[in-house]
Design a protein around this motif. Structure first.
Motif, PDB file in Angstrom:
ATOM      1  N   ALA A 113       0.788  -1.196   0.000  1.00 59.00           N
ATOM      2  CA  ALA A 113       0.000   0.000   0.000  1.00 59.00           C
ATOM      3  C   ALA A 113       0.829   1.258   0.000  1.00 59.00           C
ATOM      4  O   ALA A 113       1.031   1.902  -1.013  1.00 59.00           O
ATOM      5  CB  ALA A 113      -0.890  -0.006   1.232  1.00 59.00           C
TER       6      ALA A 113
ATOM      7  N   ARG B 194       6.597  10.745   2.658  1.00 58.02           N
ATOM      8  CA  ARG B 194       6.594  11.009   4.091  1.00 58.02           C
ATOM      9  C   ARG B 194       7.502  10.098   4.904  1.00 58.02           C
ATOM     10  O   ARG B 194       8.033  10.512   5.927  1.00 58.02           O
ATOM     11  CB  ARG B 194       5.166  10.916   4.623  1.00 58.02           C
TER      12      ARG B 194
ATOM     13  N   ARG C 207       0.651   3.778  15.641  1.00 58.95           N
ATOM     14  CA  ARG C 207      -0.257   4.877  15.328  1.00 58.95           C
ATOM     15  C   ARG C 207      -0.519   5.771  16.534  1.00 58.95           C
ATOM     16  O   ARG C 207      -0.757   6.968  16.392  1.00 58.95           O
ATOM     17  CB  ARG C 207      -1.592   4.352  14.777  1.00 58.95           C
TER      18      ARG C 207
ATOM     19  N   ASP D 160       5.814  11.065   8.721  1.00 58.24           N
ATOM     20  CA  ASP D 160       6.925  12.021   8.740  1.00 58.24           C
ATOM     21  C   ASP D 160       7.037  12.751  10.079  1.00 58.24           C
ATOM     22  O   ASP D 160       7.764  13.722  10.203  1.00 58.24           O
ATOM     23  CB  ASP D 160       6.791  13.028   7.581  1.00 58.24           C
TER      24      ASP D 160
END
Lengths: 287, 210
Positions: free
Chosen positions: A81, A179, A267, A274
């Motif tokens: 992805a 990023r 997360r 970045d």
């Protein structure tokens, strides 16, 4: 400088190989080269390309890095992805350099044909674009970042020079940096970009990319957690100065596109790939 | 005499039958909606046989929940919920004008069997953050990416539906879009979906098949 030399020697290697294998190898390489530079049909066209065709010339269709080692081959959706931008960029640079990464796909018939999500997305995009009359986006090889790197490599510039060049251009907003290639200090991770290009070029000539050395050293921490039936190994990494998510992915998995695996597992800490900060303690999932 | 009168009555009633043909209207004032999309005309009206009934899958009442749970009327704050008339208005005001899209968020095999005229297929799964091609889809919807910054100011107005009030695919698609940064005011949800559209005998379109 070292990398520029590596690229140059690979390039020479390819040329020699071409001369030696002229009857078929040469012809095919040429054909691939042409379609890489001329591919102007964007994503919409790619949807109908046969499996194993030269879909790599297409920015979105570029599949993930394909190491020959079957163990590392396990394709993970998430990694494919978000790795796409890095892979695309790397391939773009190689295309600029005249190394056709398209030859990679030629001997791999699994080019996304078995991926229903890809087929569905491409169909949906075709539908959207047909309906709205939007043109498919131009292929990424005109990307200023890729051009800049390719030009510097061809001029035989040193790593330090390329690093300064990219950071200046990024500072002026002339290039868009993926990023995962932004370091904890907000700089462009030139080192990883260049390693990725070398790895891709190595693959393009059919050689194996060496597996990453067992991670160790600064910031790596391994913990054994005893569960009812087994011992689970947890790995952590503390972000050092100069690290980007891409660099950490290369360090632990040997594959830059795996940065999404690390990003997804962290997360809670990272608002975006970045936004790495020195001292952050990242979970490194076992894959 | 009486028999002849009866025959005349019968004749008259048969002769006037076509006049009753449009007795199933969309609203009291509107018989059908004709909308021009991309140069092609679509007509939305209703099945005129007042004895017509649904058959097959859309007659089911008790699909297991989960996964086929009843969806809320409002799927997210700021996202307007539409009825059938508003969907038609949306087609005419937004889609025809080129700044809106009516999206069928079901999987392609469902879309292929029949959809709302003017709808295009954007399967909910393609909007999942894990889909490598999602960014391209966002761009096709009008979003632009500069560096790592998305700009949604030029995105199209979307009306999204799926199989109906027991189908979570459209709400899921909307949640994914909101999560990506798509502005809520640019999204709307047709909750009735195919279930209610078919229940009302409204025209459907079979893509690539007629």
């Amino acid at each position: 400088m070292f990398r520029a030399l590596a690229i140059a020697s690979l390039f020479t290697g390819i040329t020699v190989a071409l001369v030696l294998l002229q009857p078929d190898g040469g012809a095919r390489f040429d054909a691939d080269g042409v379609s890489v530079t001329r591919a102007s049909d964007g994503l919409a066209g790619a949807a109908y390309l046969p499996a194993g065709g030269n879909v790599l010339a297409n920015p979105i269709a570029a599949p993930e890095n394909r190491p020959q080692d079957p163990q590392r081959r396990t394709p993970e959706r998430a990694a494919t992805a978000a790795g796409t931008d890095l892979q695309t960029m790397t391939r773009g640079v190689l295309a600029e350099l005249g190394v056709a990464p398209g030859s990679l796909a030629a001997n791999d018939g699994t080019d996304g044909a078995d991926d229903p999500l890809r087929a569905m997305s491409l169909d949906a995009l075709t539908g959207l674009r047909n309906f709205t009359g939007q043109p498919a986006p131009a292929p990424a090889q005109g990307d200023p970042l890729q051009k800049l790197i390719a030009k510097a490599l061809m001029a035989g510039q040193s790593d330090a020079y390329i690093d300064a060049l990219l950071n200046e251009a990024a500072g002026r907003g002339e290039i868009a940096v993926p990023r995962a290639l932004v370091t904890a200090e907000g700089r462009v991770d030139t080192h990883v970009i260049l390693s990725s290009i070398v790895a891709q070029a190595t693959l393009a000539v059919g050689q194996e990319v060496p597996a990453p050395s067992v991670p160790g050293g600064d910031g790596v921490e391994v913990r054994m957690v005893q569960r009812a039936d087994k011992t689970v190994e947890h790995m952590f990494y503390t972000v050092n100065s100069g690290d980007s998510l891409g660099a950490i992915a290369v360090k632990f998995y040997g594959d830059i596109s795996r940065y999404t695996t690390i990003y997804e597992a962290n997360r809670g800490l990272l608002s975006s790939p970045d936004r790495l900060r020195v001292g952050q303690r990242l979970v490194i999932p076992t894959i | 005499m009486l028999r002849r009168f009866g025959l005349v009555c019968l004749f008259v009633s048969i002769a006037t039958l076509p006049a009753h043909a449009e007795s199933v209207r969309i609203t009291q004032d509107i018989e059908a909606r004709t909308i021009t999309l991309n140069g092609a005309q679509i007509v939305i009206d209703r099945i005129q046989d007042s004895e017509n009934r649904l058959e097959g899958d859309f007659t089911r009442t008790s699909r297991p929940c989960p996964p086929f749970c009843i969806t809320p009327m409002t799927v997210a704050p700021g996202v307007v919920t539409l009825g059938e008339l508003e969907v038609m208005d949306f087609l005419e005001a937004r889609v025809a004008a080129g700044d809106g899209l009516l999206l069928d968020s079901r999987l392609p095999e469902f879309f292929a069997k029949g959809t709302i005229p003017g709808a295009i297929n954007l399967p909910f799964a393609t909007l999942d953050p894990a889909n490598p091609y999602r960014d391209e889809i966002l761009k096709a919807l009008g979003a632009t990416l500069t560096g790592s910054q998305w700009d949604f100011s030029q995105v199209r107005q979307l009306a999204i539906f799926c199989n109906g009030p027991w189908c979570d695919q459209a709400p899921l698609a909307i949640r994914h879009l909101l999560q990506a940064g798509y502005p809520a005011e640019k999204l709307s949800y047709y909750r009735g979906g195919m279930q209610v559209w078919l229940q009302l005998g409204l025209s459907t379109h079979v893509p690539n098949g007629g």
